[in-house]
Design a protein around this motif. Sequence first.
Motif, PDB file in Angstrom:
ATOM      1  N   ALA A  88       0.609   4.136  -2.989  1.00  0.00           N
ATOM      2  CA  ALA A  88       0.038   5.228  -2.465  1.00  0.00           C
ATOM      3  C   ALA A  88       1.279   6.490  -2.902  1.00  0.00           C
ATOM      4  O   ALA A  88       0.539   7.339  -3.169  1.00  0.00           O
ATOM      5  CB  ALA A  88      -0.019   5.567  -0.872  1.00  0.00           C
ATOM      6  N   TRP A 142       0.996  -1.258  -0.106  1.00  0.00           N
ATOM      7  CA  TRP A 142       0.093   0.001   0.016  1.00  0.00           C
ATOM      8  C   TRP A 142       0.781   1.050   0.106  1.00  0.00           C
ATOM      9  O   TRP A 142       0.530   2.244  -0.621  1.00  0.00           O
ATOM     10  CB  TRP A 142      -0.943   0.115   1.217  1.00  0.00           C
ATOM     11  N   ASN A 153      -5.905  -2.679   1.854  1.00  0.00           N
ATOM     12  CA  ASN A 153      -5.132  -2.114   1.315  1.00  0.00           C
ATOM     13  C   ASN A 153      -4.237  -3.032   0.248  1.00  0.00           C
ATOM     14  O   ASN A 153      -3.991  -2.442  -0.889  1.00  0.00           O
ATOM     15  CB  ASN A 153      -4.053  -2.001   2.519  1.00  0.00           C
ATOM     16  N   GLN A 162     -11.901   2.015  -0.881  1.00  0.00           N
ATOM     17  CA  GLN A 162     -10.746   1.509  -1.572  1.00  0.00           C
ATOM     18  C   GLN A 162     -11.381   0.272  -2.377  1.00  0.00           C
ATOM     19  O   GLN A 162     -10.817  -0.087  -3.355  1.00  0.00           O
ATOM     20  CB  GLN A 162      -9.731   0.939  -0.671  1.00  0.00           C
TER      21      GLN A 162
END
Length: 224
Positions: free
Chosen positions: A10, A6, A40, A78
Amino acid sequence: VANLLWSYSAMGIVDKKLFLSFMPTAGKLIDSDTNQGLANIAWAYAVADVDAPTLFNAHFINKCVEKEDGFEIENFRQLHQWHLWQTKEKSNSRLPVDFQERCYDIFISEEPTVSKLQDDVVAQLSYIGLDPKEEVIMESGYRIDALVEVNGKQVCIEVDGLSHLIGKNRSPLGITILKRRQVPSIDGIELVSVPHWDWQKIVNDKKKKQESLRNLLSLKSDNE
């Protein structure tokens, strides 16, 4: 593993070999992953666009359903983006319909924050004869800063501020990578970016701002 991948996604670091190498380990950890971990890992692979049918299979879906009531608001967002990736871009596993709808409703519920930069860009779009529609929610659920019609076709305008990009080379963050990819591929509409650094150079020159937008959208200037 989920948090590591993640973090990479990100920050916009999407090394496909890295994600492929972690796939077997990530699959073995599904049973022990927290709700955050499940969301995630799903989001990270969606950003990286690394197809993982052995990871995101019926077992993964069942785990998400089993833990549904433990997901936070951001987790549902998400999972909506992951679901778009799976069903619209990869034609793979999908969440149950009621779960999908819950993710979608939460995804579109986020209140927009409109910056002065966005207000200025929208104002200049109006000055050059366009009729921008602000904060439009697309079929995919993505909210677009402005939607305009140019030469008979719709174009999405995204004003990319500091929260969308990172570093001296102004690389897109994971949220920006996903939006730039999914809006054109799923909604079928071109998306163009107005970067904050370009706008700041001409912020006090209305003519240059309008000319910049005309060039971006391939519009003729008033003098042509």
